[in-house]
Enzyme design. Structure first.
Site, PDB file in Angstrom:
ATOM      1  N   GLY A  66       1.024  -1.158   0.060  1.00 35.73           N
ATOM      2  CA  GLY A  66       0.102   0.021   0.181  1.00 35.73           C
ATOM      3  C   GLY A  66       0.913   1.192   0.030  1.00 35.73           C
ATOM      4  O   GLY A  66       1.997   1.048   0.275  1.00 35.73           O
ATOM      5  N   CYS A  93       5.353  -6.054   1.476  1.00 31.39           N
ATOM      6  CA  CYS A  93       5.717  -4.643   1.567  1.00 31.39           C
ATOM      7  C   CYS A  93       5.140  -3.902   2.578  1.00 31.39           C
ATOM      8  O   CYS A  93       5.662  -3.950   3.590  1.00 31.39           O
ATOM      9  CB  CYS A  93       5.344  -4.300  -0.147  1.00 31.39           C
ATOM     10  SG  CYS A  93       6.177  -2.671  -0.187  1.00 31.39           S
ATOM     11  N   TYR A  94       4.327  -3.057   2.372  1.00 27.17           N
ATOM     12  CA  TYR A  94       3.424  -2.460   3.434  1.00 27.17           C
ATOM     13  C   TYR A  94       3.122  -3.405   4.581  1.00 27.17           C
ATOM     14  O   TYR A  94       3.294  -3.209   5.810  1.00 27.17           O
ATOM     15  CB  TYR A  94       2.212  -1.543   3.051  1.00 27.17           C
ATOM     16  CG  TYR A  94       1.738  -0.817   4.086  1.00 27.17           C
ATOM     17  CD1 TYR A  94       2.323   0.537   4.455  1.00 27.17           C
ATOM     18  CD2 TYR A  94       0.639  -1.317   4.767  1.00 27.17           C
ATOM     19  CE1 TYR A  94       1.494   1.103   5.585  1.00 27.17           C
ATOM     20  CE2 TYR A  94       0.047  -0.672   5.940  1.00 27.17           C
ATOM     21  CZ  TYR A  94       0.524   0.437   6.197  1.00 27.17           C
ATOM     22  OH  TYR A  94      -0.133   1.325   7.295  1.00 27.17           O
ATOM     23  N   HIS A 180       7.971  -7.851  -3.669  1.00 23.34           N
ATOM     24  CA  HIS A 180       6.702  -8.453  -4.134  1.00 23.34           C
ATOM     25  C   HIS A 180       6.846  -9.618  -4.805  1.00 23.34           C
ATOM     26  O   HIS A 180       7.012  -9.838  -5.909  1.00 23.34           O
ATOM     27  CB  HIS A 180       6.143  -7.346  -5.238  1.00 23.34           C
ATOM     28  CG  HIS A 180       5.660  -5.995  -4.673  1.00 23.34           C
ATOM     29  ND1 HIS A 180       4.403  -5.984  -4.189  1.00 23.34           N
ATOM     30  CD2 HIS A 180       6.238  -4.972  -4.481  1.00 23.34           C
ATOM     31  CE1 HIS A 180       4.350  -4.659  -3.397  1.00 23.34           C
ATOM     32  NE2 HIS A 180       5.510  -4.192  -3.696  1.00 23.34           N
ATOM     33  N   GLU A 182       4.357 -11.526  -6.014  1.00 18.85           N
ATOM     34  CA  GLU A 182       3.347 -11.667  -6.708  1.00 18.85           C
ATOM     35  C   GLU A 182       3.597 -11.132  -8.138  1.00 18.85           C
ATOM     36  O   GLU A 182       2.791 -11.686  -9.104  1.00 18.85           O
ATOM     37  CB  GLU A 182       1.935 -11.013  -6.397  1.00 18.85           C
ATOM     38  CG  GLU A 182       1.980  -9.383  -6.208  1.00 18.85           C
ATOM     39  CD  GLU A 182       2.682  -8.896  -4.923  1.00 18.85           C
ATOM     40  OE1 GLU A 182       3.518  -9.553  -4.427  1.00 18.85           O
ATOM     41  OE2 GLU A 182       2.495  -7.612  -4.795  1.00 18.85           O
ATOM     42  N   ASP A 239     -17.675 -12.341 -20.458  1.00 18.92           N
ATOM     43  CA  ASP A 239     -18.432 -12.427 -18.973  1.00 18.92           C
ATOM     44  C   ASP A 239     -19.730 -12.558 -19.379  1.00 18.92           C
ATOM     45  O   ASP A 239     -20.376 -13.355 -18.715  1.00 18.92           O
ATOM     46  CB  ASP A 239     -18.029 -11.050 -18.493  1.00 18.92           C
ATOM     47  CG  ASP A 239     -16.746 -10.691 -18.200  1.00 18.92           C
ATOM     48  OD1 ASP A 239     -15.855 -11.938 -18.247  1.00 18.92           O
ATOM     49  OD2 ASP A 239     -16.297  -9.720 -17.826  1.00 18.92           O
ATOM     50  N   LYS A 378     -11.366 -12.741 -14.649  1.00 22.35           N
ATOM     51  CA  LYS A 378     -11.559 -13.072 -16.065  1.00 22.35           C
ATOM     52  C   LYS A 378     -10.939 -14.275 -16.343  1.00 22.35           C
ATOM     53  O   LYS A 378     -11.537 -15.168 -17.194  1.00 22.35           O
ATOM     54  CB  LYS A 378     -10.832 -11.667 -16.791  1.00 22.35           C
ATOM     55  CG  LYS A 378     -11.168 -11.909 -18.470  1.00 22.35           C
ATOM     56  CD  LYS A 378     -12.093 -10.520 -18.438  1.00 22.35           C
ATOM     57  CE  LYS A 378     -12.531 -10.625 -19.667  1.00 22.35           C
ATOM     58  NZ  LYS A 378     -13.787  -9.617 -19.837  1.00 22.35           N
TER      59      LYS A 378
END
Ligand code: XMP
Length: 522
Positions: A66, A93-94, A180, A182, A239, A378
């Site tokens: 964040g 991180c944060y 990070h 991710e 979708d 998605k």
């Protein structure tokens, strides 16, 4: 309108709860967990409560990154009891800095680490299992953990700065990583998430789309009473098509699918969508409202105003359809998880664009809302489409915005600019397919504005439009990178556009990532 929030999440699967502190990669964390076939949900930090924990019963918590500084008085925090829950916690991180502070450590403004950084692993341990002594990671922080309390042990440090890159609690399954894991720029990041989710938290890997199809259909069937019909706006995109197919399987011909042509579709698109939908067993009510939309858009150049007009007009049309049949009691929408999270985000956050779901209806219509794919990303909707037996022409179709070409025309939508963007887009798509890149890129299209460029065509001076080609790669549309397509492909696109679209004298390629840009120009 009954609350769509009644749609049941998938907490019968082991759930990893991600606490969002406003980081730009929060959805990416959730998706990485799901790629491991483990269900994940995101909550904003201010929503975290004992009741919520009791309701969700997460097997693990991940605290996101964040933009705040933990030492700031108004910094986002979580209650201290969270640390006593005896479920594994990973701070990123944060989140890493917050955990360190909550446990008695100190965080300070440092010299900042951005981009690729080498870290050195000091301690072999469960969270960094599979790592070599030196690894490259992606960092994006200016604060750092300057001091750890005795309960925490340093696992890895940045090679240059010596900053703590990872820590672990000595007695509890609590971990922090400054980098990070991710993002793809941390090559062994997925390994860290897997170590945490599968090894440390022992989550069962049961989250698969083929396992939820029956539940989805049963759930729709159990809500919609005999004799009630469900209105579903279909756009041809994955979708809305998957949503309509689920409803169709659940309630048969009590599905009223509506496909509105707003005159802002690509070349041949209406016919293609109708044939795709029919092959998926859906025979929509087709409403050609091109003139209605285009006349309302005449003279309008402000992007938000264009979106507003299109949204309002859609709503009116659906209202007309809904009022024409009193047995229509439900509205099915293809809302996906990012929309759900974004709409509940921190109040006051800047609205970048007013994306609208095609078919958003006025509340006083009294229709109840069905949002069967509201917890899915998605790529999961695509996998669900595949599990439902839909062809690749639907499942792998690039996203196309609800307001259509109106957001790919900068300034006023005129017949001339529509013609240009249609023909140029077709060329971009054809060449991308020819080069075998269609499935690799997120979107590939042409944009036109009002700017002109002097050209020379057949020895004569010619003033023509500038067409911008935008081809991006993305995992979820939230962030994107421009695609490094081979020069030869760009060259063919440019030559064909100037040769086949006489009004164009210049073709440019958009080379800005998102952020700071967005994918569509308006
Ligand atoms: P931006 O331009 O915000 O787009 O970076 C992110 C993704 O969303 C799509 N998009 C829309 N989709 N209605 C939609 O249904 C909209 O108004 C809309 N605007 C943008 C865009 O194509 C991209 O994939």
């Amino acid at each position: 309108m009954s609350s769509a929030h009644e749609w049941k999440p998938y907490r019968e699967h082991d759930t990893v709860l991600i606490v969002n502190f406003g980081g730009q990669y929060t959805h990416l964390i959730a998706r990485r967990v799901r790629e491991l076939n483990v269900y994940s949900e995101i909550v904003h930090f201010f929503q975290l409560s004992r009741d919520l924990i009791n309701e969700i019963k997460p097997k693990a918590l991940i605290l996101s990154g964040g933009p705040s500084s933990v030492y700031h008085p108004n910094a986002p925090r979580i209650p201290h009891w969270v640390l006593d829950l005896e479920i594994p916690i990973l701070g990123i991180c944060y989140g890493h800095q917050l955990l360190a502070t909550m446990l008695g450590g100190r965080v300070e403004r440092g010299r900042g680490e951005y981009g690729r950084v080498e870290v050195e692993v000091l301690n072999e341990n469960d969270i960094l299992k599979g790592w070599s002594r030196i690894e490259t990671v992606w960092m994006s922080h200016s604060d750092y953990v300057a001091e750890l309390p005795p309960e925490l042990e340093v696992l890895a440090v940045s090679r240059d700065s010596g900053y703590i890159a990872a820590f672990k609690h000595r007695k509890k399954p609590i971990y922090g990583v400054q980098f990070h894991p991710e993002v793809i720029h941390t090559p062994k990041g997925r390994q860290v998430i897997k170590n945490f989710v599968v090894n440390v938290a022992s989550c069962r890997q049961s989250w698969r789309m083929e396992n939820i199809v029956d539940r989805l259909i049963d759930e729709i069937r159990s809500r919609v009473a005999e004799g009630e019909k469900v209105l579903c706006a279909v756009s041809g995109g994955v979708d809305s098509t998957v949503t309509a197919v689920l409803v169709r399987k659940a309630v048969g011909d009590r599905l009223v699918a509506v496909f509105v042509n707003h005159g802002l579709l690509r070349e041949g698109e209406a016919e293609e969508i109708l044939s795709n939908l029919r092959s998926a067993g859906i025979d929509p009510l087709y409403i050609d409202a091109s003139e209605r939309f285009l006349s309302k858009l005449r003279g309008v150049s402000d992007p938000e105003e264009k979106r507003r007009i299109i949204g309002t007009e859609f709503a009116r049309i659906f209202e007309e359809v809904a009022r024409s049949d009193p047995t229509i009691k439900w509205l099915a929408q293809g809302t996906t998880y990012p929309d759900v999270i974004e709409s509940g985000a921190v109040p006051g956050a800047d609205r970048i664009k007013s994306h609208h779901n095609v078919g958003a209806l006025p509340k006083d219509l009294g229709l109840k809302v069905l949002e069967p794919i509201r917890y899915l990303y998605k790529d999961e909707v695509r996998a669900l489409g595949k599990a439902l037996g839909l062809p690749d022409s639907i499942v792998k179709r690039h996203p196309f915005p609800g307001p259509g070409l109106a957001v790919r025309i900068i300034g006023e939508v005129t017949d001339e600019k529509l013609r240009i963007v249609r023909r140029a887009s077709k060329i971009v798509e054809e060449e991308i397919r020819r080069a075998g890149l269609y499935d690799k890129v997120w979107q590939a299209f042409a944009v036109v504005g009002n700017d002109k460029w002097i050209g020379v065509k057949g020895d004569a001076r010619a003033e023509g439009y500038i067409v911008i080609v935008r081809i991006v790669e993305s995992e979820d549309g939230m962030t994107a990178d421009w695609s490094k397509v081979p020069y030869e492909v760009l060259d063919r696109i440019s030559r064909r556009i100037t040769a086949e679209v006489p009004e164009v004298t210049m073709v440019t390629y958009a080379i800005t990532t998102k952020p700071p840009s967005t994918i569509e120009p308006c």
